[in-house]
Design a protein around this motif. Structure first.
Motif, mmCIF file in Angstrom:
data_model
loop_
_atom_site.group_PDB
_atom_site.id
_atom_site.type_symbol
_atom_site.label_atom_id
_atom_site.label_comp_id
_atom_site.label_asym_id
_atom_site.label_seq_id
_atom_site.Cartn_x
_atom_site.Cartn_y
_atom_site.Cartn_z
ATOM 1 N N UNK A 1 12.760 15.554 -8.306
ATOM 2 C CA UNK A 1 11.997 14.412 -7.489
ATOM 3 C C UNK A 1 10.750 14.198 -7.691
ATOM 4 N N UNK A 2 10.500 12.911 -8.207
ATOM 5 C CA UNK A 2 8.903 12.735 -8.334
ATOM 6 C C UNK A 2 7.968 12.028 -7.430
ATOM 7 N N UNK A 3 8.491 11.262 -6.631
ATOM 8 C CA UNK A 3 7.964 10.994 -5.220
ATOM 9 C C UNK A 3 8.808 10.570 -4.361
ATOM 10 N N UNK A 4 8.150 10.304 -3.122
ATOM 11 C CA UNK A 4 9.157 9.848 -2.053
ATOM 12 C C UNK A 4 8.247 8.919 -1.183
ATOM 13 N N UNK B 1 9.987 -1.334 -4.775
ATOM 14 C CA UNK B 1 9.659 -0.325 -5.613
ATOM 15 C C UNK B 1 10.224 -0.683 -7.041
ATOM 16 N N UNK B 2 11.111 -0.910 -7.518
ATOM 17 C CA UNK B 2 11.700 -1.171 -8.766
ATOM 18 C C UNK B 2 10.810 -2.473 -9.421
ATOM 19 N N UNK B 3 10.783 -3.499 -8.719
ATOM 20 C CA UNK B 3 9.884 -4.779 -8.903
ATOM 21 C C UNK B 3 8.513 -4.261 -9.283
ATOM 22 N N UNK C 1 0.699 -1.347 0.114
ATOM 23 C CA UNK C 1 0.057 0.026 -0.016
ATOM 24 C C UNK C 1 0.982 1.368 0.040
ATOM 25 N N UNK C 2 1.936 1.265 0.785
ATOM 26 C CA UNK C 2 2.771 2.692 1.027
ATOM 27 C C UNK C 2 3.487 2.683 -0.448
ATOM 28 N N UNK C 3 3.682 1.645 -1.393
ATOM 29 C CA UNK C 3 4.233 1.984 -2.620
ATOM 30 C C UNK C 3 3.310 2.297 -3.614
ATOM 31 N N UNK C 4 2.101 2.325 -3.543
ATOM 32 C CA UNK C 4 1.145 2.470 -4.621
ATOM 33 C C UNK C 4 1.262 3.859 -5.200
#
Length: 618
Positions: free
Chosen positions: A358-361, A199-201, A168-171
């Motif tokens: 920076x796109x996201x964090x 996150x890469x996967x 969920x925290x990577x969506x």
């Protein structure tokens, strides 16, 4: 659960009649033989097979057998073999031919892929079937499915890229990164280091239809973790290869199912040019991929992912076109997108001209709330001229007694590590240096400490150590090394592990260098702290989050004020650029020098005395 179901498709029919039909289709018998076995007419067999193909979406017998093998309804016995040893013993070129056979390409198409004529392809297929001890190509493919050699993505007309679950925290970061990649072809995301391969996967799976992905990573403490995460995520999607320099093959561990290659010809023999593949490479192995592209023997990459994109060894390579194979999109992941402290190299972290904005964090604070990282408190151990606090070993001993610490990490320079262990022993503490090799016995003793124990480190740490405190002595090294140590210390060893103390140890006459290095490393990992420090400096108030881990000698209020001022000024690098050489004259640089000495001289005047902070909880 079947692969079809995992990918969002309906499961294969599993009633008694369908299973009986599928298991007979997996064998070598033709329509007449299957009809005699079932007591059906040949037309009923053909109708039954057409029904199964319609229900599963298979185009023929080979794909139908593959579906039931992936769903777990077939065994080696159904496919005419005793075990899978013959499949596991296949060489790289034979495995490639088996995967291409699963795609049901004709002899000419397969020949174009492996560089052979149609007659040669037919002969090699006959040899392959014979080596596996079966009679037909669909039996060979079924065995490949059971052994994990043949994957759903090897049949591109039927299966899209399997959609792996995303935490969920990577969506949100994944969605923002994919949007940015679609518009500009590059994206920069900040996330804790252990989260980066996840996150890469997730990004590779969510992009859809990706066939070629390269992941660049350092061969350090996270190497095996990265490979294990990527191999598990792409188990159904395609071959996972480790592209290494020749000297790295003997020392870098590989998880099961991941092969190592060191030459362009080995990559082609293992992954071909059209089959899906995830290539995990080191900086040393990157030249192998670049050479493959320069020779014009490999197609464009769909996605390139860079882990630890802020490291100089990684950042320099990805900024040079001749060293970096071309890709439709480049996703850079970093835990420290901007270094703003005592980085003696003068680097500013990722270069915006290369990485983009920076796109996201995934912030350190959010990761701590999810139990992926630990909360922390920052403190400084500052000393006067009294003899009992003169040596770093005595500072560590006082910290252990004052705070009841059990497991303490001490980060120091390589020249100081062994002498520090000797001094700690004299102070009554059980201490060891973490060696470069054969670390497991040392780490096991540290984890099982019943009495106070100190582990002295001079290089990046393995994560999940579970220390009570990290004491940082000045190393004078580039700040990314300290940031790597801090992040490993923040990785919890157990769910729900409590906060960790991050303590700098400085003498009053050393210019607070350790304080600046430690705070800057944490600020690079935690943007909230970096913003807090910048605001504190602008208000000339110091920072209320700074604890003093040991009490100061009497009359040391001015020293404390200087410490707070130095701590707040650890975000000086970016602000120095903005100020265009006009920094606040009362500020201290990370080395302890007044910022006025780094700027052009202005009108004379005394520097104002920095206001004293009252301290507070971290």
């Amino acid at each position: 659960m079947s692969v079809a179901a995992r990918g969002g498709r309906t499961a294969v029919p599993a009633d008694v009649g369908s299973l009986a039909m599928a298991r007979l289709l997996a064998g070598p018998g033709g329509t007449e033989e299957i009809a005699r076995t079932l007591g059906w007419s040949p037309s009923q067999v053909r109708n039954g097979m057409a029904h199964l193909q319609q229900a599963t979406g298979a185009r023929g017998r080979t794909e139908l057998v593959a579906d039931y093998a992936w769903a777990g309804h077939l065994t080696t016995r159904h496919l005419g073999a005793l075990d899978l040893e013959s499949v596991h013993g296949l060489g790289a070129e034979e495995r490639l031919l088996l995967r291409l056979t699963a795609g049901d390409g004709d002899d000419r198409a397969v020949g174009a892929e492996i560089g052979a004529g149609a007659a040669t392809v037919r002969r090699r297929r006959e040899l392959l079937v014979g080596a596996l001890g079966v009679a037909t190509a669909h039996q060979a493919v079924g065995l490949g499915c059971l052994a994990g050699v043949v994957r759903p993505a090897d049949m591109p007309r039927r299966f899209g890229h399997p959609s792996a679950p995303v935490a969920d925290h990577l969506r949100v970061p994944v969605a923002l990164a994919l949007r940015q990649l679609g518009s500009s072809g590059r994206a920069l995301v900040t996330a804790p280091r252990r989260e980066q391969p996840h996150l890469a996967a997730a990004a590779a799976a969510r992009a859809g239809g990706l066939r070629r992905v390269v992941v660049l990573t350092e061969p350090g403490e996270y190497w095996q973790h990265d490979l294990e995460v990527l191999a598990a995520a792409h188990r159904d999607a395609g071959q996972v290869l480790a592209v290494l320099g020749k000297a790295e093959t003997a020392r870098l561990p590989l998880p099961p199912g991941v092969a190592a290659v060191t030459s362009p010809s080995a990559i082609r023999a293992t992954a071909g040019t059209t089959l899906p593949a995830v290539l995990v490479t080191t900086p040393a192995g990157l030249s192998v991929l670049a050479r493959l592209h320069r020779d014009g023997r490999w197609p464009l990459l769909d996605l390139a992912v860079v882990l630890d994109a802020h490291l100089p060894g990684i950042d320099d390579l990805t900024g040079r076109r001749e060293e970096w194979p071309p890709a439709d999109g480049v996703l850079r992941l970093t835990s420290a997108p901007r270094f703003t402290t005592a980085d003696r190299t003068g680097r500013g972290g990722c270069r915006r001209a290369v990485t983009g904005a920076l796109t996201a964090a995934v912030s350190l604070q959010r990761a701590a709330e999810l139990g992926l990282m630990r909360h922390y408190s920052l403190a400084a151990a500052v000393t006067g001229r009294s003899a009992q606090h003169a040596a770093p070993a005595q500072i560590v001993a006082d910290l252990v007694r004052a705070h009841g610490l059990r497991r303490v990490l001490v980060h120091s320079g390589p020249r100081d590590a062994r002498s520090l262990v000797v001094a700690l022993g004299r102070a009554g503490l059980d201490a060891e240096v973490l060696p470069a090799r054969d670390r497991e016995p040392v780490l096991a003793r540290f984890a099982d400490a019943r009495a106070p124990r100190v582990l002295v480190v001079d290089r990046p740490l393995p994560p999940r150590l579970g220390a009570d405190a990290l004491v940082h002595l000045s190393t004078g090294a580039p700040s990314e090394r300290t940031a790597a140590v801090v992040e490993a210390a923040l990785t919890p060893a157990r769910p729900g592990e409590g906060p960790i103390r991050l303590i700098s140890a400085d003498r009053a006459d050393e210019g607070w260098t350790a304080l600046a290095e430690l705070t800057g490393a944490v600020a690079a990992l935690d943007p909230h702290l970096a913003k807090d420090l910048a605001g504190a400096r602008e208000r000339h108030t110091g920072h209320l989050g700074l604890e003093l881990a040991l009490p100061l000698p009497p009359g040391a209020g001015e020293q404390r004020a200087r410490a707070v001022c130095a701590w707040a000024n650890t975000t000086w690098a970016e602000e120095m650029k903005v100020a265009a050489g006009r920094p606040r004259r009362s500020g201290l640089s990370p080395s302890g020098r007044s910022l006025s000495t780094l700027a052009p001289p202005r009108s004379a005047g005394r520097n104002p005395v920095p206001r004293q902070s009252t301290g507070g909880a971290g």
